[in-house]
Structure formats: structure tokens, C-alpha cells
Design a protein around this motif. Structure first.
Motif, mmCIF file in Angstrom:
data_model
loop_
_atom_site.group_PDB
_atom_site.id
_atom_site.type_symbol
_atom_site.label_atom_id
_atom_site.label_comp_id
_atom_site.label_asym_id
_atom_site.label_seq_id
_atom_site.Cartn_x
_atom_site.Cartn_y
_atom_site.Cartn_z
ATOM 1 N N VAL A 134 -1.744 5.811 -8.172
ATOM 2 C CA VAL A 134 -1.552 4.400 -7.871
ATOM 3 C C VAL A 134 -1.380 4.301 -6.356
ATOM 4 O O VAL A 134 -0.490 4.925 -5.778
ATOM 5 C CB VAL A 134 -0.313 3.818 -8.591
ATOM 6 N N THR A 135 -2.257 3.527 -5.707
ATOM 7 C CA THR A 135 -2.238 3.420 -4.247
ATOM 8 C C THR A 135 -1.752 2.064 -3.759
ATOM 9 O O THR A 135 -1.541 1.885 -2.561
ATOM 10 C CB THR A 135 -3.634 3.717 -3.671
ATOM 11 N N GLY A 136 -1.595 1.107 -4.674
ATOM 12 C CA GLY A 136 -1.085 -0.211 -4.312
ATOM 13 C C GLY A 136 -0.424 -0.874 -5.493
ATOM 14 O O GLY A 136 -0.844 -0.678 -6.642
ATOM 15 N N VAL A 169 0.864 -1.177 0.000
ATOM 16 C CA VAL A 169 0.000 0.000 0.000
ATOM 17 C C VAL A 169 0.901 1.227 0.000
ATOM 18 O O VAL A 169 1.728 1.411 0.904
ATOM 19 C CB VAL A 169 -0.956 -0.013 1.205
ATOM 20 N N LEU A 170 0.756 2.082 -1.007
ATOM 21 C CA LEU A 170 1.678 3.188 -1.237
ATOM 22 C C LEU A 170 1.256 4.494 -0.580
ATOM 23 O O LEU A 170 2.071 5.405 -0.461
ATOM 24 C CB LEU A 170 1.832 3.409 -2.749
ATOM 25 N N ASP A 171 -0.007 4.613 -0.193
ATOM 26 C CA ASP A 171 -0.507 5.868 0.369
ATOM 27 C C ASP A 171 -1.363 5.563 1.596
ATOM 28 O O ASP A 171 -2.527 5.200 1.474
ATOM 29 C CB ASP A 171 -1.329 6.615 -0.687
ATOM 30 N N GLU A 172 -0.784 5.711 2.784
ATOM 31 C CA GLU A 172 -1.530 5.380 3.995
ATOM 32 C C GLU A 172 -2.650 6.366 4.285
ATOM 33 O O GLU A 172 -3.478 6.116 5.153
ATOM 34 C CB GLU A 172 -0.598 5.239 5.191
ATOM 35 N N ASP A 173 -2.716 7.474 3.542
ATOM 36 C CA ASP A 173 -3.809 8.436 3.697
ATOM 37 C C ASP A 173 -4.952 8.196 2.717
ATOM 38 O O ASP A 173 -5.973 8.884 2.768
ATOM 39 C CB ASP A 173 -3.291 9.873 3.523
#
Length: 182
Positions: free
Chosen positions: A136-138, A102-106
Motif C-alpha cells: 500500500v503506497t497511499g 503517500v506512504l512510500d517516497e521511494d
């Protein structure tokens, strides 16, 4: 009560998406993807997975309903293709247990799963390039776009299947989507 409609793109797990929402106490209904959006009253839309982009029916028109949309597998690919991204054959192929970073924990859809989550996903086809406005979030070692979000337009997608028991935190994805729809 929040109402989320699942648009059936003829996927083998569509009924599980509907059940996951119902089990959360959400008013939910499954409609065939040939149903025009004008006939649907919803606070959120799930575009289900399915076998074939050529059988997407009216699914692209649901992107203009001004409610949050979650695309699952083929549903995410429909979002990407309709809005200017690209979709192509995956190098990995069929269903597999995959670790997604997961690239963006927000991110409101998948951020709570950070730093990684185990999922069940098909990579026969996948998003190769996200449309303008998406992040891209994951990603995983087999797919560069495992999840994507456009928070300005409330459009979200996951390559994996959160509705199946093999996906460790799938229920949390639906809970996060419900929060976006409330």
C-alpha cells in the motif's frame, strides 16, 4: 517511441487518460476491453476506470503481458481481485476531493508526490486488501488503499483519477508511469 495502450473499461474519463499520454508525446491508442492482449503491441498498459467489475472483458489477461501496468480506479480493483486481493463497497461512496497520504517516497509511481497530494476519486468500490507482493503506497481518511504497487511485477494502481484536472499532480503520475515503460 514508447507506446502505451489504454484498455477501455467503459469509464467516463478513458478519453482523458489517452489524451494525457498523447499530450506527453507518447504514442497511445485506446482499445476496447474485449480486445485480446495478443492483438496489442505496447510498452505499457493503462487499465481504465469503469462502472462495473462484471464488464471487465479481457482486462485481467493484460496482467500477463510482461510490461508495466497502471490500473486506474476500476483498473486497480481488477488487478487486486485477479491476483488474490479483495474489493468491496466503499464507506464514502461517490466522487470527492480527497487528500492522499503517500506512504512510500521511494515508490516509482507515486513516491514523488510525497508527503501528500489532492486527488479526485470515486469510492463506490475500493480495494480492501492488496494481493500478495503488493505494498500500500497511499491512503486517505476515507480509503485504506488509495494506491498500491508491486515493483517486482511492474503492476501499479491508483484509486483516484490522475487524468482529471481536479487531481493536482495527476500529470506527474503519468510521467512516472512513462518512465517505468521506457
Amino acid at each position: 517511441m514508447t507506446r502505451i495502450v489504454v484498455v477501455d473499461n467503459h469509464g467516463q474519463f478513458t478519453h482523458l487518460e489517452h489524451r494525457a499520454l498523447r499530450d506527453m508525446g507518447v504514442e497511445s491508442e485506446v482499445v476496447d476491453n474485449e480486445t485480446p492482449p495478443a492483438e496489442v503491441d505496447a510498452d505499457g498498459i493503462v487499465l481504465s476506470g469503469g462502472p462495473d467489475m462484471d464488464r471487465r472483458g479481457e482486462s485481467p489477461a493484460y496482467l500477463d503481458m510482461d510490461v508495466p501496468v497502471l490500473g486506474i480506479c476500476l483498473g486497480m480493483q481488477i488487478i487486486a481481485k485477479e491476483l488474490g486481493g479483495s474489493v468491496g463497497a466503499g464507506e464514502y461512496g461517490g466522487y470527492a476531493d480527497v487528500t492522499v497520504d503517500v506512504l512510500d517516497e521511494d515508490d516509482p509511481l507515486v513516491g514523488s508526490l510525497a508527503p501528500e497530494t489532492r486527488v479526485w476519486a470515486s469510492h463506490a468500490d475500493e480495494v480492501k486488501e492488496v494481493p500478495e507482493g503488493f505494498t500500500v503506497t497511499g491512503q486517505s481518511d476515507v480509503c485504506g488503499v488509495e494506491s498500491m504497487s508491486d515493483t517486482d511485477r511492474d503492476l501499479y494502481g491508483v484509486q483516484w483519477h490522475p487524468e482529471v484536472s481536479h487531481t493536482e499532480e495527476g500529470q506527474e503520475v503519468f510521467e512516472n508511469f512513462l518512465a517505468l515503460c521506457e
